[in-house]
Write an enzyme that holds these catalytic residues in place. Structure first.
Site, mmCIF file in Angstrom:
data_model
loop_
_atom_site.group_PDB
_atom_site.id
_atom_site.type_symbol
_atom_site.label_atom_id
_atom_site.label_comp_id
_atom_site.label_asym_id
_atom_site.label_seq_id
_atom_site.Cartn_x
_atom_site.Cartn_y
_atom_site.Cartn_z
ATOM 1 N N ARG A 66 0.844 -1.197 0.000
ATOM 2 C CA ARG A 66 0.000 0.000 0.000
ATOM 3 C C ARG A 66 0.881 1.249 0.000
ATOM 4 O O ARG A 66 1.491 1.589 1.013
ATOM 5 C CB ARG A 66 -0.946 0.032 1.201
ATOM 6 C CG ARG A 66 -1.749 1.335 1.261
ATOM 7 C CD ARG A 66 -3.006 1.250 2.115
ATOM 8 N NE ARG A 66 -2.754 1.179 3.540
ATOM 9 C CZ ARG A 66 -3.686 1.403 4.473
ATOM 10 N NH1 ARG A 66 -4.927 1.730 4.120
ATOM 11 N NH2 ARG A 66 -3.398 1.286 5.746
ATOM 12 N N ASP A 68 -3.814 2.906 14.359
ATOM 13 C CA ASP A 68 -3.000 3.502 13.310
ATOM 14 C C ASP A 68 -3.550 4.883 13.006
ATOM 15 O O ASP A 68 -4.384 5.410 13.751
ATOM 16 C CB ASP A 68 -2.930 2.611 12.064
ATOM 17 C CG ASP A 68 -4.284 2.426 11.378
ATOM 18 O OD1 ASP A 68 -5.264 3.096 11.756
ATOM 19 O OD2 ASP A 68 -4.352 1.606 10.441
#
EC number: 2.3.3.9
Length: 538
Positions: A168, A448
């Site tokens: 990603r 996160d």
């Protein structure tokens, strides 16, 4: 890659003070990255401007909806290209940052795929980005090894036993300040994807393993089309087979849920699926409706996937993907095993089990976990429901494209614990991020950037409720959420954190408190927490 004449592309070079990294940023890399910047930067800027224009419409009271000009795409009878063999079965994917230890553990975890995350799980210091690119290059080559200070050694399993690698890159909204093209920062998306494909594309293509990417934060089909053109350019520049770079798109913004068919269509020759990026999606809902007092969400703990607007989103994603021959991937379970407390650990695993059973029954083709210990549990659940490599035969005709269902606010409250928890998560995550750690365990949840963004955006919206033309926000005990309550929570936090023992980024807690105070008290909601915080990173 054949070397291009220096005059053919603008000059790219590391910014002053940034390590040169000749093993990664050799002349071929600099030429490729400069060429990507030259060809696509102005288009990226226009699309970012279009985001701001769209948000201004929402701030003025407008609501997102399905596009009239693309109805033919939604109504058309078309399918995406056949999926590569390595991506047919994705029932469990593990996600995490790109440090060498995590890369080894994730590839060895028993998961079908590993999403190596330069986006929400990585604090993009220059050292971390370079170390991540090196770790992935060595992993692809089978040579990655890591020896910890405690004497423990980490080595890769044989290739046949490793998870399939999917990377990603960072989103279109982010720049990479450490690499300049004629004095201008390059797009972080182009930097991450271009460098990974340059160093690994040929090796992965030879194994029929891609390269494979996860694309984050898209808001429109035009942004998807930009990615398609970028990846075509990379394939041609590197001499890779056409459409060998396959992608999965995270549907993690509210505008994107209204363009899922269109995003698949724009990437139809290389897309493998869509993913329910639930935490960023909740953040995007708050951000999109930041000026809509009647659509404020309750505290984060009450906004689960069984809430009607999230249930509608995930089920429509399944219907859309399966109609087009693409995977419908489920979302992240943020829980991590609780050591030393069997009862608490069993409760956490029960929440993971319930979430994964919901996804499997809904027709998802796979799911995400954040910790290797959760891989067997997730596999067990999907194995019990999914008897083939995927569930494309689950058509979900009961899921309809209903705008009001997709944007309806859920009921709920704001407790004192929820309010103070948002403050703590923001400060602890931001302190760790500023210290170079982008993935932080807090109270047995893996936090996160996405989860911290939910907490930060909620605090802003609650504190500014009266300014937004509605009634002031209150806790469920009637306490007004105002600057006094917020300031006291910030003031009390250092002693609360000290009582918890050592935490990641402890030395930057005061800085994080100051930043959160500024961001929350600002008259406007900052688009992304990481935009201003990035300027403080090395």
């Amino acid at each position: 890659m054949s070397a291009a004449p220096r005059s053919a592309v603008p000059e790219a070079r590391p910014a002053p003070g940034a390590a040169p990294a000749p093993d990664l940023l050799d002349r071929d890399a600099l030429v490729l990255l400069a060429g990507l910047h030259q060809r696509f930067e102005s288009r990226r800027r226009r699309l970012l401007a279009a985001r701001r224009e769209r948000q201004a419409v929402f701030d003025a009271g407008g609501l997102p909806d399905f596009r009239a000009d693309t109805r033919a795409i939604r109504d058309g009878d078309w399918r995406v290209a056949p999926l590569p063999r390595a991506l047919l079965d994705r029932r469990v994917e593990i996600t995490g940052p790109v440090d060498p230890k995590m890369v080894i553990n994730a590839l060895n975890s028993g998961a079908n795929c590993y999403m190596a995350d330069f986006e929400d799980s990585t604090a993009p210091t220059w050292d971390a980005l370079l170390a991540g690119q090196r770790a992935l290059r060595e992993a692809v080559g089978g040579t990655l090894a890591f020896d910890a200070d405690n004497g423990k050694s980490y080595r890769l399993k044989p290739e046949a036993d490793r998870a399939v690698l999917i990377v990603r890159p960072r989103g279109w909204h982010l720049d990479e300040k450490h690499l300049l093209v004629e004095g201008v920062r390059i797009s972080a998306s182009l930097f991450d994807a271009g460098l990974f494909c340059l160093h690994n594309g040929a090796a992965l293509a030879a194994k029929d393993r891609g390269p494979y990417l996860y694309l984050p934060k898209l808001q429109s089909m035009e942004e998807a089309a930009l990615w398609n053109d970028v990846l075509t350019h990379i394939e041609q520049a590197l001499g890779l087979p056409a459409e060998c770079i396959k992608v999965t798109v995270l549907i993690e913004t509210l505008p994107a849920v209204f363009e899922m068919d269109e995003i698949l269509h724009a990437l139809r020759d290389r897309v493998a699926g869509l993913n329910c990026g639930r935490w960023d999606y909740i953040f995007s809902y708050i951000k999109t409706f930041r000026a809509h007092r009647d659509r404020a969400l309750p505290e984060r703990g009450q906004v689960g996937m069984t809430q009607p607007f999230l249930k509608a989103y995930s089920e429509l994603l399944v219907r859309t993907c399966h109609r087009r021959g693409a995977h419908a991937m489920g979302g992240m379970a943020a829980q991590i095993p609780v050591s030393g407390d069997p009862e608490a650990n069993e409760a956490a695993l029960a929440r993971v089990r319930a979430d994964k059973e919901r996804e499997a029954r809904a027709g998802h083709d796979g799911t995400w976990v954040a910790h290797p210990a959760l891989v067997p549990l997730a596999k067990e659940i999907f194995d019990a429901v999914m008897h083939g490599p995927n569930q494309h035969d689950v058509v979900r005709d009961d899921a309809v494209a209903d705008r009001d269902a997709l944007i309806g606010p859920p009921p709920g409250t704001i407790t004192r614990a929820g309010f103070e928890g948002n403050v703590e998560v923001c400060v602890r995550y931001l302190a760790a991020w500023l210290d170079g750690n982008g993935c932080v365990p807090i109270h047995w949840l893996m936090e996160d950037a996405a989860t911290a963004e939910i907490a930060r955006a909620q605090l802003w919206q609650w504190l500014h409720a009266r300014d937004l033309g509605g009634d002031p926000a209150c806790l469920d005990d009637g306490t007004l959420i105002d600057d006094r309550l917020f300031g006291q929570a910030l003031l009390d936090l250092p002693s609360r954190l000290a009582a918890q023992g050592p935490i990641p980024g402890a030395g930057r807690v005061a800085e994080a408190i100051g930043m959160l105070g500024e961001l929350t008290r600002s008259d406007t909601l900052e688009e992304f927490l990481t935009l201003s915080a990035y300027e403080r990173l090395a």
